[in-house]
Design a protein around this motif. Structure first.
Motif, short mmCIF file in Angstrom:
data_model
loop_
_atom_site.label_atom_id
_atom_site.label_comp_id
_atom_site.label_asym_id
_atom_site.label_seq_id
_atom_site.Cartn_x
_atom_site.Cartn_y
_atom_site.Cartn_z
N SER A 178 -7.94 -7.85 -6.76
CA SER A 178 -7.58 -8.45 -5.48
C SER A 178 -8.37 -7.74 -4.37
O SER A 178 -8.86 -6.62 -4.56
CB SER A 178 -6.09 -8.31 -5.22
OG SER A 178 -5.74 -6.94 -5.07
N ARG A 179 -8.47 -8.39 -3.23
CA ARG A 179 -9.23 -7.78 -2.13
C ARG A 179 -8.57 -6.49 -1.66
O ARG A 179 -9.26 -5.53 -1.28
CB ARG A 179 -9.35 -8.78 -0.98
CG ARG A 179 -10.22 -9.97 -1.32
CD ARG A 179 -10.57 -10.79 -0.11
NE ARG A 179 -11.41 -11.93 -0.50
CZ ARG A 179 -11.96 -12.77 0.35
NH1 ARG A 179 -11.75 -12.62 1.65
NH2 ARG A 179 -12.71 -13.76 -0.09
N LYS A 195 -16.66 -10.25 -3.69
CA LYS A 195 -16.08 -11.48 -4.23
C LYS A 195 -17.05 -12.64 -4.09
O LYS A 195 -17.24 -13.44 -5.02
CB LYS A 195 -14.77 -11.81 -3.50
CG LYS A 195 -13.60 -10.94 -3.89
CD LYS A 195 -13.04 -11.41 -5.22
CE LYS A 195 -11.73 -10.74 -5.55
NZ LYS A 195 -11.19 -11.17 -6.86
#
Length: 370
Positions: free
Chosen positions: A240-241, A255
């Protein structure tokens, strides 16, 4: 299905007949008849609904007058001029019906036939071009079939007892060494070095690595993510970021650049630096080895490069092509093909195909493009 050579001959004859029919009248005369025919049919179409029965008497008078003037002014030497005169006679009545207009159009059929000559000639020419194209395609198909049959006959002459392991073992050893070295390279080195390596292979056309996408290349060369190994980079692409904040300076950029090119990164493998079995011809494989050695030397240990050099030396041996042909025969010939070779069917078919190709090729010379 009719024979393409017969079709071409028939099309040529039809073309000659169509050309002769046009020449009989001449292009200018046919255009003059076409113009007259169009004017006559236009008058018939224009007045049919108005000048029939007890309709518009003024239209009736105008129609007969205009048609009579039109026919009178036609050149005396116009082909099928009598057809226009017969059409005028068909409508020269005190009262006209739809049948009279039909008779007028029917009277024009000789002129219509002359007008059609140009279209018939164009259609004949198209038929000729299509027939010639069919023959040309058949020649190409026969050339491909002849090449296949010659390959079969060459393989049929192979020495199936030849010691092909003299080629197979060094090639397998080279492939194993390069595969191991490439896997270590992609697993242990950072992806910046991997991208630089892949970019450098673009200068070696025989080594067909797919070049890195521009966005991915720019990102990995200029960002801190370039310090990661390939397994780490692929793992990070699934983070996840918020989690990526702990590992890279710009999670969104990673990403964007990596996740969209994950398939490319997943598929990176040593295949462009491995040798097919059976191998290519000696000259082709020698040139390939020369480039492969230069490329592999950027990441592979000396032992792997030595394996490639051993294969390169094999291509200079007098026995290389004999062993290669034997390997191809074992790998490529089916049982059915071996039976056909043993019966002599391949040689017979090759002779028939060559004879047919020669016949069709001669026809293409005899019937040129138009």
């Amino acid at each position: 299905m009719s024979d393409p050579l017969t079709q071409l001959r028939d099309a040529d004859e039809a073309c000659r007949e169509a050309n002769a029919a046009v020449e009989e009248y001449g292009e200018e005369s046919i255009r003059a008849v076409a113009d007259a025919y169009d004017r006559a049919t236009h008058l018939l179409d224009r007045y049919e609904g108005k000048a029939t029965g007890t309709g518009d008497f003024q239209a009736f008078v105008q129609f007969q007058g205009q048609f009579a003037d039109f026919v009178e002014n036609l050149p005396d030497d116009l082909p099928a001029r009598e057809a226009f005169e017969r059409a005028e006679n068909a409508i020269d009545k005190r009262r006209l019906s739809e049948r009279d207009f039909e008779s007028g159009r029917s009277a024009l059929s000789p002129a219509e036939d002359i007008v059609a000559l140009s279209d018939e000639r164009n259609e004949a020419r198209k038929r000729y071009r299509d027939a010639r194209h069919t023959v040309s395609q058949r020649v190409t198909e026969l050339e491909e079939r002849i090449a296949d049959l010659e390959r079969l006959r060459e393989l049929g002459d192979a020495d199936l007892d030849a010691p092909t392991e003299l080629l197979r073992e060094p090639i397998d050893a080279a492939n194993d060494a390069i595969t191991e070295a490439f896997e270590s390279f992609t697993h242990d080195e950072n992806v910046r070095e991997l991208i630089e390596f892949l970019a450098a292979t673009e200068h070696y056309p025989l080594i067909e690595f797919q070049p890195p996408p521009d966005e991915l290349r720019a990102y990995l060369l200029d960002s801190d993510a370039g310090d990661l190994t390939l397994p780490e980079l692929l793992e990070y692409a699934h983070y996840s970021r918020s989690k990526l904040d702990h590992y890279v300076a710009d999670p969104a950029a990673l990403k964007r650049a990596v996740a969209t090119n994950e398939t490319y990164l997943d598929r990176l493998g040593p295949e462009p630096l491995t040798i097919d079995w059976p191998p290519a011809a000696a000259n082709e494989l020698r040139w390939w080895c020369d480039e492969a050695i230069r490329v592999a030397d950027r990441f592979a240990p000396p032992e792997a490069i030595t394996r490639l050099r051993e294969v390169e030396r094999l291509t200079r041996d007098d026995d290389f092509e004999r062993l290669r042909t034997a390997a191809r025969a074992r790998s490529e010939l089916s049982d059915e093909e071996r039976d056909r070779l043993a019966r002599g069917d391949v040689t017979d078919e090759l002779e028939r195909a060559q004879e047919r190709k020669d016949t069709l090729s001669d026809a293409l010379d005899e019937y040129p493009s138009r």
